[in-house]
Design a protein around this motif. Structure first.
Motif, PDB file in Angstrom:
ATOM      1  N   ASP A   1      19.086  -1.765   3.823  1.00 36.33           N
ATOM      2  CA  ASP A   1      18.803  -2.470   2.571  1.00 36.33           C
ATOM      3  C   ASP A   1      17.532  -1.975   1.887  1.00 36.33           C
ATOM      4  OD1 ASP A   1      21.031  -4.100   3.008  1.00 36.33           O
ATOM      5  OD2 ASP A   1      19.870  -5.476   4.252  1.00 36.33           O
ATOM      6  N   VAL A   2      16.517  -1.617   2.683  1.00 42.85           N
ATOM      7  CA  VAL A   2      15.254  -1.123   2.128  1.00 42.85           C
ATOM      8  C   VAL A   2      14.756   0.031   2.998  1.00 42.85           C
ATOM      9  CG1 VAL A   2      14.564  -3.336   1.119  1.00 42.85           C
ATOM     10  CG2 VAL A   2      13.888  -2.797   3.474  1.00 42.85           C
ATOM     11  N   ASP A   3      13.854   0.837   2.456  1.00 41.54           N
ATOM     12  CA  ASP A   3      13.227   1.875   3.263  1.00 41.54           C
ATOM     13  C   ASP A   3      12.191   1.238   4.190  1.00 41.54           C
ATOM     14  OD1 ASP A   3      14.799   3.728   2.027  1.00 41.54           O
ATOM     15  OD2 ASP A   3      13.290   4.294   0.529  1.00 41.54           O
ATOM     16  N   ARG A   4      11.874   1.931   5.292  1.00 40.52           N
ATOM     17  CA  ARG A   4      11.097   1.295   6.354  1.00 40.52           C
ATOM     18  C   ARG A   4       9.814   2.067   6.680  1.00 40.52           C
ATOM     19  NH1 ARG A   4      13.341  -3.798   6.837  1.00 40.52           N
ATOM     20  NH2 ARG A   4      15.615  -3.592   6.638  1.00 40.52           N
ATOM     21  N   PRO A   5       8.690   1.333   6.877  1.00 41.09           N
ATOM     22  CA  PRO A   5       7.421   1.988   7.200  1.00 41.09           C
ATOM     23  C   PRO A   5       7.390   2.495   8.643  1.00 41.09           C
ATOM     24  CG  PRO A   5       7.154  -0.400   7.172  1.00 41.09           C
ATOM     25  CD  PRO A   5       8.543  -0.124   6.685  1.00 41.09           C
ATOM     26  N   LEU A   6       6.636   3.570   8.849  1.00 42.93           N
ATOM     27  CA  LEU A   6       6.539   4.186  10.172  1.00 42.93           C
ATOM     28  C   LEU A   6       5.130   4.123  10.758  1.00 42.93           C
ATOM     29  CD1 LEU A   6       8.725   7.373   9.537  1.00 42.93           C
ATOM     30  CD2 LEU A   6       9.414   5.211  10.594  1.00 42.93           C
ATOM     31  N   ILE A   7       4.124   3.998   9.884  1.00 39.91           N
ATOM     32  CA  ILE A   7       2.740   3.961  10.371  1.00 39.91           C
ATOM     33  C   ILE A   7       2.021   2.766   9.744  1.00 39.91           C
ATOM     34  CG2 ILE A   7       0.523   5.187  10.421  1.00 39.91           C
ATOM     35  CD1 ILE A   7       2.045   7.798  10.505  1.00 39.91           C
ATOM     36  N   LYS A   8       1.336   1.993  10.584  1.00 42.92           N
ATOM     37  CA  LYS A   8       0.616   0.816  10.120  1.00 42.92           C
ATOM     38  C   LYS A   8      -0.694   1.223   9.432  1.00 42.92           C
ATOM     39  CE  LYS A   8       2.280  -1.834  14.132  1.00 42.92           C
ATOM     40  NZ  LYS A   8       1.853  -2.577  15.345  1.00 42.92           N
ATOM     41  N   SER A   9      -1.346   0.248   8.834  1.00 39.02           N
ATOM     42  CA  SER A   9      -2.602   0.523   8.127  1.00 39.02           C
ATOM     43  C   SER A   9      -3.715   0.967   9.074  1.00 39.02           C
ATOM     44  CB  SER A   9      -3.058  -0.711   7.336  1.00 39.02           C
ATOM     45  OG  SER A   9      -3.129  -1.836   8.186  1.00 39.02           O
ATOM     46  N   ASP A  10      -3.599   0.627  10.371  1.00 35.53           N
ATOM     47  CA  ASP A  10      -4.606   1.073  11.346  1.00 35.53           C
ATOM     48  C   ASP A  10      -4.246   2.432  11.958  1.00 35.53           C
ATOM     49  OD1 ASP A  10      -2.493   0.492  13.011  1.00 35.53           O
ATOM     50  OD2 ASP A  10      -3.548  -1.033  14.187  1.00 35.53           O
ATOM     51  N   ASN A  11      -3.233   3.103  11.359  1.00 37.12           N
ATOM     52  CA  ASN A  11      -2.768   4.433  11.782  1.00 37.12           C
ATOM     53  C   ASN A  11      -1.980   4.436  13.097  1.00 37.12           C
ATOM     54  OD1 ASN A  11      -3.646   6.008   9.579  1.00 37.12           O
ATOM     55  ND2 ASN A  11      -5.739   6.007  10.398  1.00 37.12           N
ATOM     56  N   SER A  12      -1.681   3.270  13.635  1.00 34.60           N
ATOM     57  CA  SER A  12      -0.797   3.219  14.813  1.00 34.60           C
ATOM     58  C   SER A  12       0.658   3.203  14.329  1.00 34.60           C
ATOM     59  CB  SER A  12      -1.082   1.972  15.649  1.00 34.60           C
ATOM     60  OG  SER A  12      -0.751   0.792  14.924  1.00 34.60           O
TER      61      SER A  12
ATOM     62  N   ARG B   1       0.852  -1.192   0.000  1.00 33.62           N
ATOM     63  CA  ARG B   1       0.000   0.000   0.000  1.00 33.62           C
ATOM     64  C   ARG B   1       0.886   1.241   0.000  1.00 33.62           C
ATOM     65  NH1 ARG B   1      -0.302   2.375   5.098  1.00 33.62           N
ATOM     66  NH2 ARG B   1       0.693   1.142   6.739  1.00 33.62           N
ATOM     67  N   GLU B   2       0.298   2.344  -0.331  1.00 29.58           N
ATOM     68  CA  GLU B   2       0.982   3.631  -0.219  1.00 29.58           C
ATOM     69  C   GLU B   2       1.093   3.950   1.271  1.00 29.58           C
ATOM     70  OE1 GLU B   2       2.468   7.120  -2.473  1.00 29.58           O
ATOM     71  OE2 GLU B   2       1.808   5.110  -3.076  1.00 29.58           O
ATOM     72  N   GLN B   3       2.302   4.244   1.737  1.00 31.80           N
ATOM     73  CA  GLN B   3       2.473   4.473   3.174  1.00 31.80           C
ATOM     74  C   GLN B   3       3.651   5.399   3.449  1.00 31.80           C
ATOM     75  OE1 GLN B   3       3.733   0.831   5.265  1.00 31.80           O
ATOM     76  NE2 GLN B   3       4.084  -0.114   3.264  1.00 31.80           N
ATOM     77  N   LEU B   4       3.757   5.825   4.703  1.00 30.43           N
ATOM     78  CA  LEU B   4       4.817   6.724   5.131  1.00 30.43           C
ATOM     79  C   LEU B   4       6.089   5.906   5.367  1.00 30.43           C
ATOM     80  CD1 LEU B   4       4.983   9.808   5.770  1.00 30.43           C
ATOM     81  CD2 LEU B   4       4.821   9.176   8.184  1.00 30.43           C
ATOM     82  N   LEU B   5       7.149   6.271   4.656  1.00 30.79           N
ATOM     83  CA  LEU B   5       8.392   5.490   4.710  1.00 30.79           C
ATOM     84  C   LEU B   5       9.575   6.350   5.138  1.00 30.79           C
ATOM     85  CD1 LEU B   5       8.016   3.532   1.329  1.00 30.79           C
ATOM     86  CD2 LEU B   5       7.511   2.672   3.629  1.00 30.79           C
ATOM     87  N   PHE B   6      10.455   5.757   5.941  1.00 25.30           N
ATOM     88  CA  PHE B   6      11.732   6.381   6.293  1.00 25.30           C
ATOM     89  C   PHE B   6      12.766   5.977   5.252  1.00 25.30           C
ATOM     90  CE2 PHE B   6      15.808   5.485   8.661  1.00 25.30           C
ATOM     91  CZ  PHE B   6      16.288   6.785   8.613  1.00 25.30           C
ATOM     92  N   ARG B   7      13.505   6.965   4.746  1.00 21.79           N
ATOM     93  CA  ARG B   7      14.469   6.724   3.679  1.00 21.79           C
ATOM     94  C   ARG B   7      15.739   6.071   4.274  1.00 21.79           C
ATOM     95  NH1 ARG B   7      13.514   9.295  -1.021  1.00 21.79           N
ATOM     96  NH2 ARG B   7      12.468  11.048   0.001  1.00 21.79           N
ATOM     97  N   ALA B   8      15.593   4.853   4.775  1.00 21.53           N
ATOM     98  CA  ALA B   8      16.686   4.163   5.459  1.00 21.53           C
ATOM     99  C   ALA B   8      17.834   3.826   4.515  1.00 21.53           C
ATOM    100  CB  ALA B   8      16.160   2.886   6.116  1.00 21.53           C
ATOM    101  N   THR B   9      17.523   3.592   3.228  1.00 22.26           N
ATOM    102  CA  THR B   9      18.579   3.231   2.276  1.00 22.26           C
ATOM    103  C   THR B   9      19.590   4.355   2.083  1.00 22.26           C
ATOM    104  OG1 THR B   9      17.065   3.901   0.514  1.00 22.26           O
ATOM    105  CG2 THR B   9      17.214   1.542   1.001  1.00 22.26           C
ATOM    106  N   ALA B  10      19.193   5.589   2.391  1.00 22.10           N
ATOM    107  CA  ALA B  10      20.139   6.708   2.272  1.00 22.10           C
ATOM    108  C   ALA B  10      21.191   6.673   3.369  1.00 22.10           C
ATOM    109  CB  ALA B  10      19.372   8.035   2.333  1.00 22.10           C
TER     110      ALA B  10
END
Length: 596
Positions: free
Chosen positions: A324-335, A311-320
């Protein structure tokens, strides 16, 4: 290099001499300005036949000196051969320099031990460090795996303090996730049981151990049956708070049984409650830096990834920042994801003044390291550092057979059961007698043996044997030998230490002299197990010399017709005793004067 107590220990002294020789060469040969001499080290050689110490000076300085390493090594060696402390200098391989010291150097090293006493090897002038360890979820009693992380973290903190750092011992309470709601529901079941209800078998997904029965009883005593009339949304906060508080009290008691006490208990819930949402603030901070974006994660390769959602979600640009990959910060239930809270927590550490952070994690968290280090780089603009030490599993055995699970916990053996059976000292020492990232076999029967095969006994017995020698010397030759340690050390400081000339004695003095260098290296690598290994080697050499004295009377520590030599050997024994006591204290293990 850091300042090491009142006088330089031997390795630091020789390093200073090597630096002086290199600087003299630099001035003579007009080397470029600003050469970094801190890369030059003096260490024990891997092969003792190569000498007493070795330096990499020529290898690391050859480029700046515009010389071949071997040629530069010969130039440095030529200068060192004129040093009054050094008996022999050899150049080996591509440019290593091996040094053999004069016997008098080891006597002077022992004199340093006597002069500095408990401060021998202590380093001045470190940095501010946060060591976070244990941080077990407050959902039940601590088990043997927690025990290893607790001992490792505590010993590491003590080591860093001895190495001059300003250390804060911290525990992060995971009291905001779904697991504490499961804890509350499990405690509520025990509350109903305490009120007389037959609850039957514990449902799947709840905590089955008996340890929550006291929580249920306390809730029943405090609230009667009032909670039964409430909806889950109404009783959950009350039951959760009671269960967490009770579990944390038990955890603190278990840690106290190992003589482990934290300076700071930091609540995860405090990051998001009280009208001051630190997680949201941290996300806004990263967004302003351009480190957060809306996007989709590619599907994971191989095994499913826990935090992947298509899904489209808020991601931290961890690869910068090296992940290895960027990481999500908020779940689909908004927690918030666990990672979002962890970023805010580590930013909070940095904001509290900790640029240097050390986290001690369990074996199942290895895959989390890169993303957390990336987060620290991002939230501190590269000014903060995070070293994660993974503590591997403990296999609990009894005479080689696996130990059965605890009835009280439901599915594991508790830390307290192990400490109660074998004692604090055995647990602490043996949890450190293997590198933290290697699986540890902990045999409850073997750690109680009084033999060389039991390292904690062998090291403690070395300390007790030293004091036994003092008692015998007091009875046979020196009634004036002080019992008070400081007075005894002062009295022995007047000894003719040059009388210590037998190869076996010199080997023991060399082992004592390595102690400060070993501590410095252990602190730099964040590896307290090196102390346990060193103490076992020192005790082994001491016991071996004592045994030789039984067969070769001239090597005995007490020579009735040679008071001067006896006093010198008692000074050597004091050196052993002082270092054993110092190392054991860092590990949090007692140094007994007697063993029965």
């Amino acid at each position: 290099m850091p300042d090491t107590s009142s006088s330089l220990h031997l390795f630091a002294d020789v390093l200073a001499r090597v630096h002086a020789a290199c600087r003299a060469l630099a001035a003579e040969a007009s080397w470029p300005e600003g050469i970094d001499f801190s890369r030059v080290v003096v260490e024990p050689p891997r092969d003792p036949s190569h000498g007493d110490m070795a330096t990499n000076a020529a290898m690391v300085l050859a480029k700046e000196a515009r010389a071949k390493p071997r040629d530069l090594a010969e130039q440095i060696a030529e200068r060192l051969r004129t040093d009054a402390l050094i008996a022999k200098v050899d150049v080996a391989g591509p440019g290593f320099i091996n040094l053999t010291l004069k016997p008098a150097a080891w006597a002077e090293a022992l004199r340093t031990v006597l002069l500095e006493g408990a401060d021998y090897g202590r380093i001045r002038g470190g940095s501010k460090v946060n060591v976070e360890y244990v941080s077990a979820n407050p959902t039940g009693p601590m088990h043997v795996g927690h025990c290893r992380g607790a001992v490792f973290g505590d010993a590491l903190a003590s080591l860093l303090q001895f190495a001059g750092h300003d250390v804060t011992r911290e525990y992060y309470i995971n009291d905001a996730g779904a697991q504490v709601d499961v804890l509350a529901r499990s405690a509520f079941l025990r509350y109903r049981e305490a009120l007389g209800e037959d609850i039957g078998a514990i449902p799947e997904g709840l905590y089955p151990g008996d340890y929550l029965k006291p929580v249920g009883a306390a809730l029943a005593k405090e609230h009667g049956d009032k909670l039964l009339a409430m909806t889950e949304a109404q009783w959950l906060p009350t039951v959760r708070a009671k269960a967490i508080a009770t579990m944390m009290d038990e955890i603190k008691d278990d840690l106290a049984a190992l003589n482990i006490r934290h300076d700071m208990f930091f609540s995860e819930r405090s990051l998001i409650e009280g009208g001051n949402n630190k997680v949201a603030e941290t996300i806004d901070f990263l967004r302003a830096k351009g480190d957060i974006y809306e996007g989709r994660l590619p599907p994971p390769k191989g095994a499913p990834v826990e935090d992947w959602e298509d899904r489209e979600q808020l991601l931290f640009r961890a690869t910068a920042y090296g992940d290895d990959v960027d990481r999500p910060l908020i779940k689909s239930d908004n927690s918030y994801t666990y990672f979002a809270s962890d970023i805010a927590y580590h930013k909070n550490k940095f904001d509290r003044g900790f640029a240097e952070m050390i986290d001690v994690w369990g074996a199942d968290h290895g895959g989390y390291i890169k993303r957390m280090q990336a987060a620290v780089k991002a939230t501190t603009s590269g000014k903060g550092s995070l070293d994660v030490k993974i503590v591997q599993l403990v296999k609990l055995l009894r005479n080689g057979e696996p130990v059965k699970m605890s009835k009280r916990s439901g599915d594991f053996v508790t830390l307290r059961e192990v400490v109660d059976e074998v004692g604090q000292d055995a647990v602490r020492f043996m949890m450190l007698y293997r590198k933290n990232d290697a699986v540890l076999d902990f045999d409850l029967a073997k750690v109680m043996e009084q033999s060389r095969d039991n390292p904690v006994f062998y090291v403690q017995y070395g300390h007790a044997r030293g004091h036994s020698i003092f008692r015998n010397a007091r009875a046979e030759l020196f009634p004036e030998l002080p019992e008070d340690a400081d007075k005894r050390i002062a009295w022995l400081g007047e000894s003719a230490l040059e009388r210590l000339s037998d190869p076996a004695e010199l080997d023991l003095l060399k082992r004592i002299a390595i102690y400060p260098r070993m501590l410095e290296a252990a602190a730099g690598a964040h590896e307290p197990h090196r102390i346990a290994f060193y103490l076992y080697d020192l005790a082994s050499e001491f016991h071996a010399l004592w045994t030789k004295g039984r067969d070769l009377p001239y090597l005995r520590f007490i020579i009735n017709n040679d008071a001067q030599l006896t006093k010198s050997r008692l000074a050597m024994v004091q050196g052993v005793v002082s270092v054993l006591a110092s190392g054991l204290a860092i590990l949090g293990v007692h140094a007994p004067d007697e063993m029965r």
